[in-house]
Design an enzyme around this catalytic site. Structure first.
Site, short mmCIF file in Angstrom:
data_model
loop_
_atom_site.label_atom_id
_atom_site.label_comp_id
_atom_site.label_asym_id
_atom_site.label_seq_id
_atom_site.Cartn_x
_atom_site.Cartn_y
_atom_site.Cartn_z
N TYR A 98 6.45 8.43 20.40
CA TYR A 98 7.40 8.68 21.48
C TYR A 98 8.80 8.50 20.86
O TYR A 98 9.07 7.48 20.21
CB TYR A 98 7.15 7.68 22.62
CG TYR A 98 8.25 7.71 23.65
CD1 TYR A 98 8.54 8.87 24.34
CD2 TYR A 98 9.01 6.58 23.91
CE1 TYR A 98 9.57 8.91 25.27
CE2 TYR A 98 10.03 6.60 24.84
CZ TYR A 98 10.31 7.78 25.51
OH TYR A 98 11.34 7.82 26.42
N LYS A 127 3.43 4.99 33.23
CA LYS A 127 2.52 6.13 33.13
C LYS A 127 1.19 5.85 33.87
O LYS A 127 1.23 5.55 35.05
CB LYS A 127 2.31 6.46 31.65
CG LYS A 127 3.62 6.50 30.84
CD LYS A 127 4.54 7.57 31.35
CE LYS A 127 5.86 7.76 30.67
NZ LYS A 127 6.62 6.71 30.10
N1 LCS Z 1 5.35 4.78 24.69
C1 LCS Z 1 4.96 6.02 25.03
C2 LCS Z 1 3.75 6.62 24.39
C3 LCS Z 1 5.70 6.75 25.96
O1 LCS Z 1 5.27 7.98 26.28
C4 LCS Z 1 6.86 6.18 26.53
C5 LCS Z 1 7.69 6.93 27.51
C6 LCS Z 1 7.23 4.89 26.14
C7 LCS Z 1 6.45 4.21 25.22
C8 LCS Z 1 8.44 4.21 26.72
O2 LCS Z 1 8.17 3.81 28.03
P1 LCS Z 1 9.27 3.65 29.20
O3 LCS Z 1 10.31 2.71 28.67
O4 LCS Z 1 9.83 4.99 29.48
O5 LCS Z 1 8.49 3.06 30.30
N2 LCS Z 1 7.43 8.30 27.54
C9 LCS Z 1 8.12 9.21 28.16
C10 LCS Z 1 7.88 10.59 28.04
O6 LCS Z 1 6.99 11.11 27.35
N3 LCS Z 1 8.75 11.25 28.77
O7 LCS Z 1 9.61 10.41 29.42
C11 LCS Z 1 9.29 9.04 29.05
#
Ligand code: LCS
Length: 393
Positions: free
Chosen positions: A111, A208
């Protein structure tokens, strides 16, 4: 209720379960910043740890604890820390394990910000990193240095769907005293348990699948053992990465339906992936449930199901991708994933549009790459929406 020996769905419903004296069926929202003590001595016992008592919400809160106990149990970990976002979870791990002179190895297609902060921010504090194709164990091995402290994996990776052999990678890392952390966001604990495969730490963006309703941002870090947990906890508490009680309540509520949501979205995803694979305007499809996925066998062996995330390449590059984006009607044109609504994203024109084509391609983002997060709508509607939009490409 004791749920250690119960099935996954029973754990989803009954694990944690800190109920109040009035017998509420769900853990109430303890929307408070601080907790009062019965006496000075009681306060002293709580502070010394002699008695379990709540002190201050940044340090612990029953609603947050309900969620933490549940997710730790679902991931077969020692304990977990619920935090404000997935990125707070990533930073809790980085800050706990890496300091001046340390080195991290990670998969090259993480990510974006999980890689971005390691390249832009952490070098300021003397931390080095190398990003390799972690779907090949020999590439990880080649990158190991005497100062390597952390192997950071994301499998399947966002958005290239590469799958790393967690067991083999953990065995290799442990021979070199390297700690292994797996970002398990794409699978959720329902489909994969990295600790059972050898990882030391698991993290999730709970924004998610775990929450699943696209209405909060949150994260969680789960440790296999107490010593590691204590290190993570020190950082989390003192950096102030904690979750809010109301946020924790919503996640705990969403979590109850994790398995039925994923079962349904996964069933539809298989049909959507097959539909796309047969479409003349689609160049390739990457879905762990398709035999054409390069790590199909490995995926089957370490995941309990292929999940609800699909990447595919539309023929015609950026323009074709944009046409598709502009014409879908049911799927929401949005980042994020793992919710009950189908989301579609075109990294080259959206999230990664500011990067040069070379930088995009280096992390596997081709111009026609489209990412789909399949929701729980009727699959016929999801497919007919894609079909009418693809017909205009
Ligand atoms: N790890 C993964 C695999 C993610 O897909 C995301 C966010 C994060 C960590 C970070 O999490 P957050 O701080 O946003 O809760 N992924 C996103 C995506 O694919 N599109 O927008 C956010």
């Amino acid at each position: 209720m004791e749920t250690k020996n119960k099935g996954f769905n029973s754990k989803l419903i009954h694990a944690g379960g800190i109920h109040d004296e009035k017998g509420s069926a769900v853990t109430p929202i303890y929307q408070t910043s601080t907790f009062s003590f019965k006496s000075a001595d009681h306060g002293a016992r709580c502070f010394s740890g002699e008695e379990k008592g709540y002190i201050y919400t940044r340090l612990g809160n029953p609603t947050i604890e309900d969620l933490e106990v549940t997710v730790a149990e679902l991931e077969n970990g020692y304990a977990s820390l619920a935090v404000a976002s997935g990125m707070a979870a990533v930073n809790t791990v980085y800050l706990s394990l890496l300091g001046q002179g340390d080195h991290m190895i990670a998969h090259n297609a993480l990510y974006g910000p999980s890689r971005g902060i390691m390249e832009k921010l952490y070098p300021k504090y003397g931390v080095e990193s190398d990003f390799v194709d972690a779907t090949k164990i020999e590439e990880i091995e080649k990158a190991i240095k005497p100062n390597t402290k952390l192997l950071y994996l994301e499998t399947p990776a966002n958005p290239t769907m590469g799958i790393t052999d967690i067991k083999a990678a953990s065995e290799l890392a442990h021979k070199h005293d390297i700690i292994v952390c797996v970002d398990n966001t794409f699978c959720s604990p329902y489909l994969q348990n990295p600790i059972d495969l050898g990882a030391d730490i698991v993290l999730h963006s709970m924004t998610k699948f775990i929450n699943g309703h696209a209405d909060i941002v949150g994260g969680i870090v789960i440790a296999k053992e107490k010593a590691l947990f204590d290190e993570l906890k020190y950082v989390m508490l003192n950096m102030g990465f904690n979750m809010d009680p109301h946020q924790a309540y919503l996640v705990r509520r969403g979590l109850k339906t994790l398995a039925i949501r994923i079962d349904r979205a996964q069933e539809s995803s298989k049909k959507v992936a097959e539909y796309l694979e047969a479409h003349e305007k689609v160049e390739w499809v990457l879905y762990p449930g398709l035999r054409s996925h390069p790590q199909y066998e490995l995926g089957l062996s370490q995941m309990r199901g292929p999940g609800a995330m699909i990447s595919f390449g539309v023929k015609g590059g950026i323009d074709a991708g944009k046409t598709l984006m502009d014409n879908v009607k049911l799927a929401l044109l949005a980042v994020s994933l793992g919710g009950i609504e189908t989301l579609i994203q075109h990294p080259a024109s959206m999230t990664h549009s500011k990067l040069s084509p070379e930088a995009r391609h280096e992390s596997g983002i081709t111009d026609g790459l489209i990412r789909l997060s399949i929701g729980i709508e009727d699959v016929e509607d999801i497919i007919s929406d894609l079909d009418q939009a693809l017909s205009l490409v």
